[in-house]
Design an enzyme around this catalytic site. Structure first.
Site, PDB file in Angstrom:
ATOM      1  N   LYS A   1       0.834  -1.203   0.000  1.00  0.00           N
ATOM      2  CA  LYS A   1       0.000   0.000   0.000  1.00  0.00           C
ATOM      3  C   LYS A   1       0.867   1.252   0.000  1.00  0.00           C
ATOM      4  O   LYS A   1       0.573   2.234  -0.687  1.00  0.00           O
ATOM      5  CB  LYS A   1      -0.940  -0.007   1.205  1.00  0.00           C
ATOM      6  CG  LYS A   1      -1.844   1.232   1.289  1.00  0.00           C
ATOM      7  CD  LYS A   1      -2.697   1.384   0.021  1.00  0.00           C
ATOM      8  CE  LYS A   1      -3.466   2.694  -0.037  1.00  0.00           C
ATOM      9  NZ  LYS A   1      -4.547   2.802   0.929  1.00  0.00           N
ATOM     10  N   LEU A   2       1.949   1.240   0.755  1.00  0.00           N
ATOM     11  CA  LEU A   2       2.846   2.395   0.753  1.00  0.00           C
ATOM     12  C   LEU A   2       3.513   2.550  -0.610  1.00  0.00           C
ATOM     13  O   LEU A   2       3.682   3.676  -1.101  1.00  0.00           O
ATOM     14  CB  LEU A   2       3.892   2.255   1.855  1.00  0.00           C
ATOM     15  CG  LEU A   2       3.355   2.301   3.288  1.00  0.00           C
ATOM     16  CD1 LEU A   2       4.502   2.194   4.289  1.00  0.00           C
ATOM     17  CD2 LEU A   2       2.543   3.568   3.551  1.00  0.00           C
TER      18      LEU A   2
END
Length: 293
Positions: free
Chosen positions: A172-173
């Site tokens: 996600k990052l």
């Protein structure tokens, strides 16, 4: 018993609750500010629990959608937390954008409580949630991921098992690093064209029809072309938070990310200018000199 307990009814959580309710899923809600959960319940017909523990005890599947790492820790721990209430064997999907270390920290606590914890963040903003087209990137054991697929089917266009616990939060990052770079590049390019005399709508039409026409460009079109009418889909204070997490992860893995560092500088500038609660597209307004102090 409900089908799903949803912890956190901010923009994304509220949209999830609505989509699940429209699919016929029975949902119970909890939010630290009860009035926020009650407003969502009024629109969706969901029940509202008094605590995260009570909500978790009410369903075999729990979704958490919270603002940051501290909020996640608070929701999971203590006598009123998710892990205190969840039944043994319950499936807990942590969908917030947080540090992978937080997931790894909570993992042994979940295991001790007999809870199957997955880090399951999503790609997509509120309109994508409402269409049920989120991409879930999930870290955890394969059998638990398989169990999760049916529960999140009303929300998901795609579910990708990306590895062990922590891999979902990592991905996600990585994805958000690209999103924030696109937002910055799009803001600069659009304002450059405007400053040089090109009509904003014409400039955006070219960008949206060109080789750089990512889905982000299309679904942010209204926000960039008509900022005075834009709703907040992704606030700049959360952009700033994300970029801090991205650069912390980069430091841990010994990687220099010059693009992310530059983007964090702009995000910090926007927050300092008082734009933290505005949509990420407000960066274009800041560059034009229309916003901020």
């Amino acid at each position: 018993m409900a089908d799903i307990a949803l912890i956190g009814t901010g923009r994304m959580g509220a949209a999830m609750a609505g989509t699940l309710a429209r699919s016929g899923t029975d949902v119970v809600l909890f939010n630290r500010t009860r009035a926020t959960a009650e407003a969502v319940a009024e629109q969706t017909g969901a029940a509202v629990a008094r605590t995260a523990a009570e909500a978790a005890a009410s369903a075999p599947v729990v979704l958490t959608s919270l603002s940051d790492d501290n909020a996640v820790r608070a929701a999971f721990r203590g006598p009123e937390g998710v892990l205190a209430g969840a039944t043994r064997g319950a499936l807990v999907l942590e969908t917030s954008t947080i540090d992978p270390q937080t997931v790894l920290e909570l993992g042994p606590e979940a295991d001790a409580a007999g809870v199957r914890l997955l880090d399951a963040p999503v790609s997509g903003s509120v309109p994508v949630v409402e269409r049920g087209e989120l991409v879930f990137m999930i870290g955890g054991e394969a059998d638990a991921v398989d169990r999760a697929r049916d529960a999140i089917a009303p929300l998901a266009r795609k579910v990708v098992h990306v590895g062990d616990r922590g891999a979902g939060a990592t991905m996600k990052l990585a994805v958000n690093g690209i999103v924030h770079a696109l937002n910055m590049a799009l803001s600069e390019a659009l304002v450059l064209a405007e400053r040089a005399g090109v009509d904003r709508g014409a400039a955006y039409e070219v960008i949206a029809s060109s080789a750089v026409a990512a889905p982000f460009v299309e679904y942010k079109r209204q926000a960039f072309e008509h900022p005075e009418e834009a709703s907040v889909a992704f606030s700049l204070d959360l952009v700033d938070k994300d970029l801090d997490l991205i650069l912390q992860l980069a430091e841990r893995v010994d990687l220099t990310m010059q693009q992310a560092a530059a983007n964090r500088g702009m995000a910090e500038r926007a927050v300092t200018a008082g734009l933290g609660s505005q949509d990420m597209s407000a960066v274009a307004g800041l560059l034009r000199g229309e916003l901020g102090s």
